[in-house]
Enzyme design. Structure first.
Site, short mmCIF file in Angstrom:
data_model
loop_
_atom_site.label_atom_id
_atom_site.label_comp_id
_atom_site.label_asym_id
_atom_site.label_seq_id
_atom_site.Cartn_x
_atom_site.Cartn_y
_atom_site.Cartn_z
N SER A 27 -13.10 26.14 10.40
CA SER A 27 -13.13 27.59 10.55
C SER A 27 -12.42 28.07 11.82
O SER A 27 -12.18 29.27 11.95
CB SER A 27 -14.59 28.07 10.57
OG SER A 27 -15.30 27.42 11.60
N LYS A 93 -15.37 14.40 15.30
CA LYS A 93 -14.83 15.25 14.24
C LYS A 93 -15.37 14.79 12.90
O LYS A 93 -15.97 13.74 12.79
CB LYS A 93 -13.30 15.16 14.23
CG LYS A 93 -12.66 15.90 15.40
CD LYS A 93 -11.13 15.90 15.35
CE LYS A 93 -10.54 16.32 14.05
NZ LYS A 93 -11.01 17.62 13.53
N GLY A 94 -15.16 15.64 11.89
CA GLY A 94 -15.58 15.27 10.55
C GLY A 94 -16.71 16.09 10.00
O GLY A 94 -17.17 15.86 8.88
N GLY A 95 -17.15 17.10 10.78
CA GLY A 95 -18.19 17.99 10.28
C GLY A 95 -17.77 18.63 8.97
O GLY A 95 -18.60 18.89 8.09
N GLU A 102 -7.57 13.71 8.95
CA GLU A 102 -7.35 14.29 10.29
C GLU A 102 -6.92 13.21 11.27
O GLU A 102 -6.03 13.43 12.09
CB GLU A 102 -8.63 14.97 10.78
CG GLU A 102 -8.92 16.26 10.03
CD GLU A 102 -10.27 16.88 10.37
OE1 GLU A 102 -10.40 18.08 10.17
OE2 GLU A 102 -11.17 16.16 10.84
#
Ligand code: 5RP
Length: 233
Positions: A27, A93-95, A102
């Site tokens: 987002s 990261k990776g939520g 990525e």
């Protein structure tokens, strides 16, 4: 304007005409992609590699030219979000479930720019459960090894229908509570040695710049030049 928008939009200042750009997922980078879309409509010429199907759809809607690694060898820069950022600019990261692509895209980039709001800044990684992408076959065995060998508490990520969340690569994600992560590189290496682990959400020594926004302003933080890069680069 909220902080995510402020950070996301600031990142386009690093994009130059003719660049190959990696587009992250989430987002915050949403705002980067929207702004790049309007710049493309005004004549900016870039080629982009998306890190997820979600980003691919958004970029197409914005008329951003997409390419694959059959067409380009390297990216000039990648802009992406993060779930946690420590003072060395190591990341969780990776939520959003896109960690594998990525990481591949970041590893193919000369520079990685992270966009985030102030809430992502932490003294030590580990409050946000670490996403680990695993092979669906025998995921239970991988989860048990994670718990018994590495003292993490893994939870299988579920989708809105309470079914296992399936990544763009057809894998599952274990969200792992591992306590405070004081040595992210060691944990990353230990995880990668477990059968069934495909990739971890630890991005160590990969980020070059973090653009962190709050309600009051935007900070551009450069990584220390002397932090060793990990083997993925
Ligand atoms: C997706 C990610 C995202 O970059 C991360 O979850 C941050 O997302 P947001 O900008 O929505 O807070 O790693 O896999």
């Amino acid at each position: 304007m909220d902080a995510k928008q402020r950070a996301g939009e600031k990142a386009v200042e690093f994009v130059e005409d003719g660049m190959n750009v990696g587009l992250g997922t989430g987002s915050t980078v949403y705002w980067t992609i929207m702004r790049l879309g309007s710049m493309v409509k005004q004549g900016l010429n870039i080629r982009a590699v998306p890190t997820s199907r979600r980003t691919e759809k958004l970029a197409r809607e914005q008329d951003i030219t997409l390419v694959g690694f059959n067409e380009i060898e390297e990216l000039d820069l990648t802009i992406d979000g993060a779930d946690e950022i420590n003072p060395s600019l190591d990341l969780t990261k990776g939520g959003g479930g896109a960690l594998l692509r990525e990481k591949l895209v970041a590893a193919a980039s000369k520079r990685l720019i992270i966009v985030a709001d102030e809430s992502k800044r932490v003294a030590a990684l580990g409050r946000f459960p670490l996403p680990v992408e695993v092979v669906p076959f025998a995921w239970q065995v991988t989860a048990r090894r994670l718990a018994e060998d590495l003292s993490c508490t893994p939870t299988l990520r579920l989708d809105a229908a309470e079914q296992p969340y399936v990544t763009d690569n057809g894998n599952y994600i274990l969200d792992c509570a591992c306590g405070e992560i004081n040595d992210p590189a060691s944990l990353h290496r230990a995880l990668k040695l477990l059968a069934g682990v495909i990739e971890t959400g630890l991005f160590i020594g990969m980020a070059d710049i973090a653009i962190i926004a709050s309600e009051s302003g935007v900070e551009v933080i450069k990584a220390e030049q002397n932090i060793p890069r990990i083997e993925e680069r």
